[in-house]
Design an enzyme around this catalytic site. Structure first.
Site, short mmCIF file in Angstrom:
data_model
loop_
_atom_site.label_atom_id
_atom_site.label_comp_id
_atom_site.label_asym_id
_atom_site.label_seq_id
_atom_site.Cartn_x
_atom_site.Cartn_y
_atom_site.Cartn_z
N SER A 1 0.85 -1.19 0.00
CA SER A 1 0.00 0.00 0.00
C SER A 1 0.89 1.25 0.00
O SER A 1 1.70 1.43 -0.91
CB SER A 1 -0.96 -0.04 1.19
N ASP B 1 -9.83 -4.08 -5.43
CA ASP B 1 -9.20 -2.92 -4.80
C ASP B 1 -9.45 -1.66 -5.63
O ASP B 1 -9.30 -1.68 -6.85
CB ASP B 1 -7.69 -3.20 -4.69
N HIS C 1 -8.19 -4.72 -1.19
CA HIS C 1 -6.96 -4.07 -0.72
C HIS C 1 -6.47 -4.70 0.58
O HIS C 1 -7.25 -5.03 1.46
CB HIS C 1 -7.25 -2.58 -0.50
#
Length: 296
Positions: A144, A239, A269
């Site tokens: 991320s 995501d 995600h």
């Protein structure tokens, strides 16, 4: 009167910090022991604490090294959320893993985390003899927000020429800080990332809108990708960040960078942390295998 982005970001730090460090119970790799020590690295943006994960004692000496950057929207400072990944990679890829506790926003916004991430990686590359690893066989990666920092570190490494990562791992990365998060679609009704929380992350990390298109903030908007390190790009089908990750993989490939790109189906995600466990384990094993091959 609405709260300022800074206050909103502080609220997220307080509310989500503990939640984000909780990993799915079937992804904790409790059977993999940790051999760790703490490390402090001086950088151009202040000292940074890192956790060093050592591979099994039977591993070749000196072992190669992997520098890891955790996620958290550039706001949550919880490097321990990647403990399961760092332990697994150290044990199965046979490398030393450096888990970096970089500064977060709103207290330390862009470009401080980029400076710290790069300076730590450069120090790791240069100080293998001191640290007990082979700094010439180095890879870098993140998850991320940490994947965004990974892409930035690789750009700076290419420009400086002082070290050359053998692999970059880009996992579920936010690569475009300019586009309105509401335009980033998901295939499911309630994805983990909401436009509101994404706006808070961006406003806290890059408070000056003029900085958001800079390649070190939005690597996905850069058009000069040739010469970057080989990449493993992982995206999740559901995501909101999938499209920019997919596009980055294609752009790297078009620029002549060797790319392995894997879209994991049916997951959202941060599935490498929150599950489902089978997909999370497969992705983490893919990272370890790619590292083992790249760092031979």
């Amino acid at each position: 009167m609405p709260f300022s982005p800074r206050i909103q970001a502080r609220g997220i730090q307080l509310l989500l910090g503990r939640v984000m460090s909780r990993v799915h119970k079937d992804l904790r790799f409790t059977d993999v022991p940790a051999r760790t020590e703490s490390l402090r690295v001086e950088t151009g943006a202040g000292p940074v604490t890192c956790t060093v994960y050592r591979p099994p004692a039977t591993t070749e000496t000196p072992a190669p090294v992997y520098v890891n950057f955790h996620g958290g929207g550039f706001v949550v400072a919880r490097p321990e959320q990647d403990d399961h990944i760092c332990r697994y990679i150290a044990a199965t890829a046979g490398c030393v893993v450096i888990n970096v506790d970089y500064a977060v926003s709103p207290q330390r916004p862009f470009p401080t985390p980029v400076t710290q991430a790069y300076d730590v990686t450069a120090w790791v590359a240069e100080n293998g003899a001191t640290g007990g690893w082979d700094g010439s066989r180095l890879a870098v990666g993140g998850h991320s927000a940490g994947a965004n920092l990974t892409a930035a570190v690789c750009r700076l490494a290419r420009e400086s020429g002082t070290f050359s990562p053998r692999l970059q791992i880009i996992d579920s990365a936010p690569l475009d800080q300019v586009a309105d998060p509401a335009t980033k679609r998901s295939l499911i009704d309630k994805p983990l990332l909401t436009p509101q929380i994404m706006r808070i992350f961006t406003a806290a990390y890059v408070p000056d809108p003029a900085d958001r298109a800079r390649p070190l903030a939005s690597p996905g908007l850069a058009d000069d990708l040739a010469g970057l390190p080989p990449a493993l790009v992982i995206t999740a089908e559901n995501d909101r960040l999938r499209d920019e990750g997919d596009a980055y993989a294609k752009a790297l490939e078009a620029a002549g960078v060797p790319v392995t790109h894997r879209v994991f189906e049916g997951v959202d995600h941060y599935f490498t942390h929150t599950g489902p466990a089978p997909a999370g384990k497969e992705a983490i094993d893919l990272m370890a295998t790619a590292l083992r091959d790249a760092l031979r």
